[in-house]
Design an enzyme around this catalytic site. Structure first.
Site, PDB file in Angstrom:
ATOM      1  N   VAL A  23      16.426 -62.176  34.503  1.00  0.00           N
ATOM      2  CA  VAL A  23      17.701 -62.268  33.788  1.00  0.00           C
ATOM      3  C   VAL A  23      18.836 -61.852  34.719  1.00  0.00           C
ATOM      4  O   VAL A  23      18.633 -61.584  35.907  1.00  0.00           O
ATOM      5  CB  VAL A  23      17.679 -61.412  32.495  1.00  0.00           C
ATOM      6  CG1 VAL A  23      16.553 -61.878  31.582  1.00  0.00           C
ATOM      7  CG2 VAL A  23      17.553 -59.931  32.804  1.00  0.00           C
ATOM      8  N   ASN A  32      17.919 -57.873  51.763  1.00  0.00           N
ATOM      9  CA  ASN A  32      19.339 -57.723  51.433  1.00  0.00           C
ATOM     10  C   ASN A  32      19.930 -56.441  52.014  1.00  0.00           C
ATOM     11  O   ASN A  32      21.120 -56.396  52.325  1.00  0.00           O
ATOM     12  CB  ASN A  32      19.548 -57.775  49.919  1.00  0.00           C
ATOM     13  CG  ASN A  32      19.582 -59.204  49.412  1.00  0.00           C
ATOM     14  OD1 ASN A  32      19.997 -60.116  50.123  1.00  0.00           O
ATOM     15  ND2 ASN A  32      19.122 -59.421  48.197  1.00  0.00           N
ATOM     16  N   SER A  81      17.580 -58.678  43.232  1.00  0.00           N
ATOM     17  CA  SER A  81      17.877 -58.766  44.659  1.00  0.00           C
ATOM     18  C   SER A  81      18.367 -57.451  45.246  1.00  0.00           C
ATOM     19  O   SER A  81      18.295 -57.255  46.454  1.00  0.00           O
ATOM     20  CB  SER A  81      18.909 -59.873  44.915  1.00  0.00           C
ATOM     21  OG  SER A  81      20.060 -59.667  44.131  1.00  0.00           O
ATOM     22  N   HIS A  87      10.868 -60.258  44.360  1.00  0.00           N
ATOM     23  CA  HIS A  87      12.156 -60.846  44.737  1.00  0.00           C
ATOM     24  C   HIS A  87      11.951 -62.223  45.353  1.00  0.00           C
ATOM     25  O   HIS A  87      11.489 -62.345  46.490  1.00  0.00           O
ATOM     26  CB  HIS A  87      12.885 -59.910  45.710  1.00  0.00           C
ATOM     27  CG  HIS A  87      14.212 -60.435  46.159  1.00  0.00           C
ATOM     28  ND1 HIS A  87      14.796 -60.064  47.352  1.00  0.00           N
ATOM     29  CD2 HIS A  87      15.078 -61.318  45.588  1.00  0.00           C
ATOM     30  CE1 HIS A  87      15.954 -60.687  47.488  1.00  0.00           C
ATOM     31  NE2 HIS A  87      16.142 -61.456  46.437  1.00  0.00           N
ATOM     32  N   GLU A 121      21.722 -60.185  36.977  1.00  0.00           N
ATOM     33  CA  GLU A 121      21.607 -59.041  37.901  1.00  0.00           C
ATOM     34  C   GLU A 121      22.496 -57.888  37.423  1.00  0.00           C
ATOM     35  O   GLU A 121      23.528 -57.561  38.020  1.00  0.00           O
ATOM     36  CB  GLU A 121      21.991 -59.491  39.317  1.00  0.00           C
ATOM     37  CG  GLU A 121      21.755 -58.457  40.405  1.00  0.00           C
ATOM     38  CD  GLU A 121      20.302 -58.295  40.821  1.00  0.00           C
ATOM     39  OE1 GLU A 121      20.051 -57.543  41.764  1.00  0.00           O
ATOM     40  OE2 GLU A 121      19.408 -58.921  40.197  1.00  0.00           O
ATOM     41  N   LYS A 150      18.796 -55.688  32.473  1.00  0.00           N
ATOM     42  CA  LYS A 150      17.415 -55.802  32.953  1.00  0.00           C
ATOM     43  C   LYS A 150      16.528 -54.722  32.333  1.00  0.00           C
ATOM     44  O   LYS A 150      15.408 -55.001  31.887  1.00  0.00           O
ATOM     45  CB  LYS A 150      17.368 -55.715  34.481  1.00  0.00           C
ATOM     46  CG  LYS A 150      17.773 -57.005  35.192  1.00  0.00           C
ATOM     47  CD  LYS A 150      17.601 -56.877  36.697  1.00  0.00           C
ATOM     48  CE  LYS A 150      17.938 -58.179  37.420  1.00  0.00           C
ATOM     49  NZ  LYS A 150      16.942 -59.239  37.210  1.00  0.00           N
ATOM     50  N   TYR A 175      11.473 -65.710  57.467  1.00  0.00           N
ATOM     51  CA  TYR A 175      11.200 -66.459  56.242  1.00  0.00           C
ATOM     52  C   TYR A 175      12.252 -66.244  55.154  1.00  0.00           C
ATOM     53  O   TYR A 175      12.477 -67.121  54.327  1.00  0.00           O
ATOM     54  CB  TYR A 175       9.824 -66.077  55.691  1.00  0.00           C
ATOM     55  CG  TYR A 175       8.660 -66.655  56.454  1.00  0.00           C
ATOM     56  CD1 TYR A 175       8.810 -67.771  57.264  1.00  0.00           C
ATOM     57  CD2 TYR A 175       7.389 -66.091  56.357  1.00  0.00           C
ATOM     58  CE1 TYR A 175       7.738 -68.309  57.955  1.00  0.00           C
ATOM     59  CE2 TYR A 175       6.309 -66.622  57.038  1.00  0.00           C
ATOM     60  CZ  TYR A 175       6.487 -67.731  57.834  1.00  0.00           C
ATOM     61  OH  TYR A 175       5.423 -68.263  58.512  1.00  0.00           O
ATOM     62  N   MET A 193      17.230 -70.327  38.456  1.00  0.00           N
ATOM     63  CA  MET A 193      16.247 -69.441  39.075  1.00  0.00           C
ATOM     64  C   MET A 193      14.956 -69.401  38.263  1.00  0.00           C
ATOM     65  O   MET A 193      13.861 -69.577  38.803  1.00  0.00           O
ATOM     66  CB  MET A 193      16.830 -68.036  39.229  1.00  0.00           C
ATOM     67  CG  MET A 193      15.854 -67.017  39.805  1.00  0.00           C
ATOM     68  SD  MET A 193      15.219 -67.442  41.447  1.00  0.00           S
ATOM     69  CE  MET A 193      16.556 -66.867  42.480  1.00  0.00           C
TER      70      MET A 193
END
Length: 726
Positions: A400, A500, A429, A450, A402, A407, A660, A324
């Site tokens: 970093v 999400n 996320s 995100h 999740e 975080k 998208y 990522m």
């Protein structure tokens, strides 16, 4: 001056040679209804010129004509069928009168000549282009087909096969490619384009160029034998069904129109085109695809405003490398923003650099960038095990693991290393931004950013506004996302944000359907082949990662316990407990093996049904309609709630985020376009059948009120056609 209108003018450039210049008041020329009317008036004036020997068409802008005005399309689509057909006929009379002028005509093309712009130049005898020209008929990408003679003149000019390729793909041709297939007659420099065009017209006037023959070719039937026609059209139809599929009728309709009119002269062929064009405007697909285009323009206009309000990002950093982090670093560096990539582990830095290098190598292999450019991009990514140099960075993206504790600790640590004006953004996320902000001294300089995986391919970036995030911070991060070539959409903070948050009720619908005896392979097939998703829910869970989904599901249940808390063990639990994480470890709902290109290919795994059997009592047959309803209602309800709560600002932004970010079927236009299409009352009737299944199936009051008031989510379009005359 022979003629002066708002968007075009006509005057003599030399004795006997008239010069029609498209020059609208805005930044580009569009062939809107007003310009079309003005073109008709100008041609009427030209017919009265006794000394007229030739006509040159050109543009006062850097582009010739970018196309019709798409903002007028939905109004046209809402016009009664007969009235639209009459209007279309009158519009085509204008282009036919241009084509029938008793003198040679030529279009000098700079930049884009698309859609109606292309159809305009096809009506002239000759076409000269500069090397910036891009010519094409993109209408099928909007669910329609050429309606101003494009599907009649182009196959007669260049042949049926290349014309059908241009029309059905909707992809424009660059000048050199247009020259190869005969769409243009020559390419010259921009500086010499007008002089070369005048010279060519003089040759036509003097009889050195047979302009009458060129014209008659476009007005006659297509030159195909019965055998050639059968082969050409059957092959085209077969290819289209394979590529476009049943959900996108425009390419196939265009081919059928060309086939039906192949043996006709121009005017009869135009009538066939008219009939098919009008039929396509009646489809929900056309309204959805045009709606997506307009929504995309809205989203981009908001991003442009943010860019105006902020300074461009000159240097950035990513905390956390790996796949990522490497993807984010690649995207930033490849768009010209150097990036520091920091991690605590050398192995992660190596993985991140390898990811960036792999993506650049693919570009190199495809000829999309040079070796020098690749080296420049790679050298603008600086891997580091410490914070050295981070004090000069404008935006720092934390990417970093999740985990809210980790975080928060990383963000608090880096805040002490950066300058006081630096923006911190978390690539999370599901974790609420306002929760992470509690560890910061300057929460106003912090927001969510995100990215979707894979970063280089997914266009959406959700920019999340926390409780204390400043507008300046939002504008800067939106501007940075735009610099990276992404489509940023601003959402307000909540668990899962927008995408999400609405995805997990969809997964809940899947789990409940399996609990009630549904078959995961049938569900995937229905949601892909019938509803139109790129992946069914089982396949999508495998791609996302079942371990990732299991963790995110717990976060969502904590955030929205009244709807998303589970009532017992579900299929995601069962898969997770069996160490089936999806593609990442080769086994999930499906088993995965690498194909010859090194990509994971899914195969049926016999053990999957046995695992599903542990969370269900029996198997039950379901119709496609039942499966689609049970899968989609939870998502649709949550999307409506997000709009009600102000998580997402508008139906347009919600629909674009779904298309998208999740791959919502474009031909359905997004949730709100889909609701307007099927009707709110129809949706309420469908949802009522399942409301006892779970709280995720219970519709919000707002849609009931909207339905009772006879309202829609999008404003009703106003007819763009006031009368058949142009």
């Amino acid at each position: 001056m022979i003629y002066q209108g708002e968007n075009l003018s006509v005057d003599y450039i030399e004795n006997g040679i008239a010069h029609l210049v498209f020059n609208a008041a805005g930044s580009v020329n569009k062939l809107n209804i007003a310009t079309l009317r003005s073109l008709g008036e100008a041609i009427d004036v030209l017919y009265k010129q006794k000394d007229l020997q030739a006509l040159l068409l050109s543009s006062g802008k850097s582009a010739f004509i970018v196309g019709a005005d798409i903002t007028e399309f939905l109004g046209l689509f809402d016009t009664p069928e007969e009235e639209l057909s009459d209007w279309l006929h009158q519009a085509n009379v204008i282009f036919s009168r241009l084509e029938d002028l008793p003198v040679p005509t030529l279009s000098a093309i700079t930049g884009f000549a698309l859609g109606g712009g292309c159809e305009c130049v096809l009506a002239t005898d000759f076409r000269l282009a500069d090397d910036t020209a891009s010519i094409g008929l993109p209408e099928t990408q909007l669910g329609i087909m050429p309606g101003w003679g494009g599907s009649v003149r182009l196959p007669r000019l260049i042949g049926a096969d290349p014309a059908m390729e241009v029309i059905t793909t909707g992809k424009p041709k660059r000048a050199k490619d247009a020259l190869k297939i005969g769409m243009v007659d020559g390419i010259v420099s921009r500086e010499t384009l007008i002089d070369a065009s005048v010279s060519m017209l003089k040759q036509a006037i003097d009889g050195q160029l047979n302009w009458q023959q060129r014209r008659e070719q476009k007005k006659a039937p297509i030159q195909l034998s019965p055998l050639e026609a059968a082969m050409s059209f059957n092959v085209a139809k077969g290819m289209i069904m394979k590529m476009a599929g049943k959900h996108y009728p425009a390419p196939l309709t265009a081919v059928k129109s060309i086939e039906q009119s192949a043996n006709m002269h121009r005017d009869d062929a135009l009538a066939i085109e008219n009939k098919h064009f009008v039929a396509l405007t009646r489809t929900d697909v056309a309204k959805s695809l045009v709606g997506i285009f307009l929504n995309d323009q809205l989203v981009k206009s908001k991003a442009k405003q943010a860019v105006k309000n902020s300074e461009p990002v000159k240097n950035a950093a990513v905390l956390g490398a790996g796949i990522m982090g490497g993807g984010i670093a690649y995207q930033s560096a490849s768009k010209g923003v150097p990036v520091l990539m920091k991690d605590i582990a050398q192995a992660s830095l190596d993985l991140g650099m390898n990811e960036a290098s792999k993506l650049l190598n693919k570009q190199l292999e495809r000829g999309r960038l040079s070796g020098l450019k690749m080296a420049q991009v790679l050298s603008s990514i600086t891997p580091s095990l410490n914070y050295g140099g981070i004090e000069t960075k404008d935006v720092i993206v934390e990417a970093v693991v999740e985990n809210p504790t980790i975080k928060a600790a990383v963000l608090a640590e880096v805040e002490n290393e950066v300058n006081e004006h630096a923006i911190l953004a978390s690539n999370t996320s599901t974790i609420p931004i306002s929760l992470l902000a509690k560890s910061l001294k300057r929460p106003e300089n912090f927001c969510g950013m995100h990215f979707f995986n894979p970063v280089h391919r997914m266009p959406l970036v959700e920019v999340i506004r926390g409780e204390k995030t400043s507008q300046q911070t939002i504008d800067r991060v939106v501007a940075y996302a735009s610099q990276m070539g992404k489509t940023p959409i601003v959402v307000n903070d909540c668990p899962g944000f927008f995408v999400n948050r609405v995805l997990f009720p969809y997964f809940a619908g899947f789990s409940l359907l399996l609990r009630d005896g549904g078959n995961y392979q049938q569900i995937d097939k229905v949601m892909e082949k019938e509803f139109g998703w790129p992946m069914g829910p089982a396949y999508l869970l495998d791609v996302v990662g079942i371990d990732t989904a299991h963790h995110a599901q717990a976060v969502m249940a904590q955030g929205f316990p009244e709807r998303m808390a589970k009532n017992g063990r579900d299929v995601i639990d069962a898969m997770f407990e069996d160490d089936r994480y999806g593609q990442k470890n080769g086994i999930g709902f499906y088993a995965y093996a690498l194909d010859k290109k090194g990509k994971p290919k899914k195969n049926i795994d016999e053990k999957t049904n046995a695992i599903i059997a542990t969370i269900t009592d029996s198997t039950q047959p379901y119709t496609s309609e039942q499966i689609s309803a049970r899968m989609m209602i939870p998502m649709i309800n949550e999307v409506i709630r997000c709009l009600d709560e102000g998580i997402i600002a508008s139906p347009a932004e919600a629909d674009m985020a779904l298309v998208y970010g999740l791959g919502f079927p474009p031909f359905k236009g997004g949730v709100f376009r889909y609701l307007d299409s099927i009707g709110l009352d129809t949706y309420l009737d469908m949802a009522k059948e399942f409301e006892q299944l779970s709280p995720v199936y219970q519709v919000p009051d707002s849609i009931k009120q909207k339905a009772a008031a006879g309202e829609c989510y999008y404003p009703a379009p106003k007819s763009s056609v006031s009368s058949p005359s142009v």
